[in-house]
Design a protein around this motif. Sequence first.
Motif, PDB file in Angstrom:
ATOM      1  N   UNK A 120      17.119 -14.959 -12.726  1.00 31.69           N
ATOM      2  CA  UNK A 120      17.056 -15.274 -14.144  1.00 31.69           C
ATOM      3  C   UNK A 120      18.389 -15.071 -14.844  1.00 31.69           C
ATOM      4  N   UNK A 121      19.084 -13.985 -14.461  1.00 23.22           N
ATOM      5  CA  UNK A 121      20.404 -13.712 -15.039  1.00 23.22           C
ATOM      6  C   UNK A 121      21.384 -14.822 -14.685  1.00 23.22           C
TER       7      UNK A 121
ATOM      8  N   UNK B 190      22.110 -22.897 -14.235  1.00 28.67           N
ATOM      9  CA  UNK B 190      21.744 -23.481 -12.945  1.00 28.67           C
ATOM     10  C   UNK B 190      20.244 -23.327 -12.744  1.00 28.67           C
ATOM     11  N   UNK B 191      19.697 -24.101 -11.800  1.00 28.76           N
ATOM     12  CA  UNK B 191      18.261 -24.003 -11.569  1.00 28.76           C
ATOM     13  C   UNK B 191      17.941 -22.858 -10.599  1.00 28.76           C
ATOM     14  N   UNK B 192      16.634 -22.640 -10.344  1.00 29.93           N
ATOM     15  CA  UNK B 192      16.188 -21.513  -9.521  1.00 29.93           C
ATOM     16  C   UNK B 192      16.688 -21.616  -8.086  1.00 29.93           C
ATOM     17  N   UNK B 193      16.663 -22.831  -7.528  1.00 30.53           N
ATOM     18  CA  UNK B 193      17.110 -23.003  -6.144  1.00 30.53           C
ATOM     19  C   UNK B 193      18.581 -22.624  -6.001  1.00 30.53           C
ATOM     20  N   UNK B 194      19.389 -23.055  -6.948  1.00 34.01           N
ATOM     21  CA  UNK B 194      20.812 -22.756  -6.897  1.00 34.01           C
ATOM     22  C   UNK B 194      21.067 -21.260  -7.098  1.00 34.01           C
ATOM     23  N   UNK B 195      20.318 -20.640  -7.988  1.00 37.57           N
ATOM     24  CA  UNK B 195      20.476 -19.207  -8.237  1.00 37.57           C
ATOM     25  C   UNK B 195      20.141 -18.393  -6.986  1.00 37.57           C
ATOM     26  N   UNK B 196      19.063 -18.791  -6.322  1.00 33.93           N
ATOM     27  CA  UNK B 196      18.684 -18.080  -5.098  1.00 33.93           C
ATOM     28  C   UNK B 196      19.738 -18.283  -4.013  1.00 33.93           C
ATOM     29  N   UNK B 197      20.289 -19.516  -3.931  1.00 34.69           N
ATOM     30  CA  UNK B 197      21.320 -19.801  -2.928  1.00 34.69           C
ATOM     31  C   UNK B 197      22.554 -18.931  -3.153  1.00 34.69           C
ATOM     32  N   UNK B 198      22.897 -18.692  -4.418  1.00 36.28           N
ATOM     33  CA  UNK B 198      24.052 -17.849  -4.737  1.00 36.28           C
ATOM     34  C   UNK B 198      23.808 -16.408  -4.269  1.00 36.28           C
TER      35      UNK B 198
ATOM     36  N   UNK C 226      28.561 -10.414   2.275  1.00 41.02           N
ATOM     37  CA  UNK C 226      28.875  -8.979   2.150  1.00 41.02           C
ATOM     38  C   UNK C 226      28.031  -8.108   3.079  1.00 41.02           C
ATOM     39  N   UNK C 227      27.156  -8.755   3.893  1.00 36.44           N
ATOM     40  CA  UNK C 227      26.274  -8.023   4.801  1.00 36.44           C
ATOM     41  C   UNK C 227      25.469  -6.966   4.040  1.00 36.44           C
ATOM     42  N   UNK C 228      24.938  -7.386   2.894  1.00 35.93           N
ATOM     43  CA  UNK C 228      24.163  -6.512   2.024  1.00 35.93           C
ATOM     44  C   UNK C 228      22.756  -7.081   1.880  1.00 35.93           C
ATOM     45  N   UNK C 229      21.764  -6.212   1.864  1.00 37.09           N
ATOM     46  CA  UNK C 229      20.397  -6.689   1.696  1.00 37.09           C
ATOM     47  C   UNK C 229      20.260  -7.444   0.381  1.00 37.09           C
ATOM     48  N   UNK C 230      19.420  -8.480   0.416  1.00 37.15           N
ATOM     49  CA  UNK C 230      19.245  -9.326  -0.754  1.00 37.15           C
ATOM     50  C   UNK C 230      18.789  -8.515  -1.962  1.00 37.15           C
ATOM     51  N   UNK C 231      17.874  -7.585  -1.746  1.00 36.07           N
ATOM     52  CA  UNK C 231      17.386  -6.787  -2.870  1.00 36.07           C
ATOM     53  C   UNK C 231      18.490  -5.922  -3.450  1.00 36.07           C
ATOM     54  N   UNK C 232      19.426  -5.454  -2.595  1.00 35.14           N
ATOM     55  CA  UNK C 232      20.533  -4.622  -3.091  1.00 35.14           C
ATOM     56  C   UNK C 232      21.526  -5.451  -3.897  1.00 35.14           C
ATOM     57  N   UNK C 233      21.751  -6.704  -3.460  1.00 34.02           N
ATOM     58  CA  UNK C 233      22.606  -7.608  -4.239  1.00 34.02           C
ATOM     59  C   UNK C 233      21.976  -7.842  -5.609  1.00 34.02           C
ATOM     60  N   UNK C 234      20.664  -8.093  -5.604  1.00 27.56           N
ATOM     61  CA  UNK C 234      19.954  -8.330  -6.852  1.00 27.56           C
ATOM     62  C   UNK C 234      20.015  -7.102  -7.754  1.00 27.56           C
ATOM     63  N   UNK C 235      19.813  -5.922  -7.177  1.00 32.11           N
ATOM     64  CA  UNK C 235      19.842  -4.688  -7.965  1.00 32.11           C
ATOM     65  C   UNK C 235      21.209  -4.477  -8.601  1.00 32.11           C
ATOM     66  N   UNK C 236      22.274  -4.747  -7.827  1.00 29.26           N
ATOM     67  CA  UNK C 236      23.617  -4.566  -8.370  1.00 29.26           C
ATOM     68  C   UNK C 236      23.885  -5.533  -9.516  1.00 29.26           C
ATOM     69  N   UNK C 237      23.416  -6.761  -9.357  1.00 25.74           N
ATOM     70  CA  UNK C 237      23.606  -7.750 -10.428  1.00 25.74           C
ATOM     71  C   UNK C 237      22.862  -7.318 -11.691  1.00 25.74           C
ATOM     72  N   UNK C 238      21.647  -6.807 -11.530  1.00 25.49           N
ATOM     73  CA  UNK C 238      20.860  -6.349 -12.676  1.00 25.49           C
ATOM     74  C   UNK C 238      21.527  -5.159 -13.358  1.00 25.49           C
ATOM     75  N   UNK C 239      22.044  -4.230 -12.544  1.00 27.99           N
ATOM     76  CA  UNK C 239      22.634  -3.002 -13.097  1.00 27.99           C
ATOM     77  C   UNK C 239      23.998  -3.249 -13.753  1.00 27.99           C
ATOM     78  N   UNK C 240      24.811  -4.098 -13.126  1.00 30.07           N
ATOM     79  CA  UNK C 240      26.199  -4.260 -13.586  1.00 30.07           C
ATOM     80  C   UNK C 240      26.488  -5.593 -14.230  1.00 30.07           C
ATOM     81  N   UNK C 241      25.527  -6.526 -14.090  1.00 29.12           N
ATOM     82  CA  UNK C 241      25.736  -7.921 -14.527  1.00 29.12           C
ATOM     83  C   UNK C 241      26.880  -8.575 -13.772  1.00 29.12           C
ATOM     84  N   UNK C 242      27.194  -8.034 -12.590  1.00 29.73           N
ATOM     85  CA  UNK C 242      28.245  -8.606 -11.737  1.00 29.73           C
ATOM     86  C   UNK C 242      27.729  -8.669 -10.307  1.00 29.73           C
ATOM     87  N   UNK C 243      28.191  -9.668  -9.562  1.00 28.87           N
ATOM     88  CA  UNK C 243      27.875  -9.759  -8.144  1.00 28.87           C
ATOM     89  C   UNK C 243      28.853  -8.895  -7.358  1.00 28.87           C
TER      90      UNK C 243
END
Length: 231
Positions: free
Chosen positions: A189-190, A197-205, A213-230
């Motif tokens: 959503x962020x 961009x649409x949902x498919x593109x957001x998920x692809x990113x 980065x060899x990071x779990x998807x949920x951890x990437x998502x958590x970092x984006x939510x916490x910092x607003x940065x990938x």
Amino acid sequence: MTDRMNDATASAFARLALELHDAPGVEETVDAVVQFALQALNCTYAGVAFATRGARAEVAAVTDPVVAEIFEVQIGTQVGPLVEALKDREPILIRDTSTDDRWPAWAEKVASLGVRSVLDVPLTTGPATRRSVGVLGLYSPEPDAFGPDDAAIAHILARHASVALASARHEESLSQAIDARKLVGQAMGILMERFDIDADRAFAVLKRYSQDTNTKLRDVAQQLIDTRKLP
């Protein structure tokens, strides 16, 4: 089974079943199992090791650091009754570590820790598949500490524990999966709002950053939510 499996023991198992049912998670469930083992069996120490996907064991709960050391030695070398009980799904009794010659190096180490009797009971589910959940390890400083009654009671305890632990781990995995989906949805959503961009593109990113980065998807998502940065 002799008179040790009397009404009091049966009542204790009934209370255990309720306690396991009411346990809020895996940690509380496995702790209830090892504490019950100390009360119901002729053991001084107890512990549970879980089976992992790689067919190796991992320490789940111990009542004393001695048990953790006994477990870790076997996990590191892949030699010992814990490993065999996990693989063959059959209980293993060692009457005296000072004389047992099946795993000499391990037995010598365990004897040096002051443990003479060992009873490893597999935790399995389903009579057809007999999937391994783990192993319940029982230990005593006395030689020949575990008799037929102990083996029978340990078997019943293992059956209760197997079902409860399998259920608790399944529920925990489901909960984690649901939480992960929620995190990924928020992160998508962020990205959709920020970059139009649409949902498919957001998920692809998110997926690309996870792989790069060899990071779990949920951890990437958590970092984006916490910092607003990938990452």
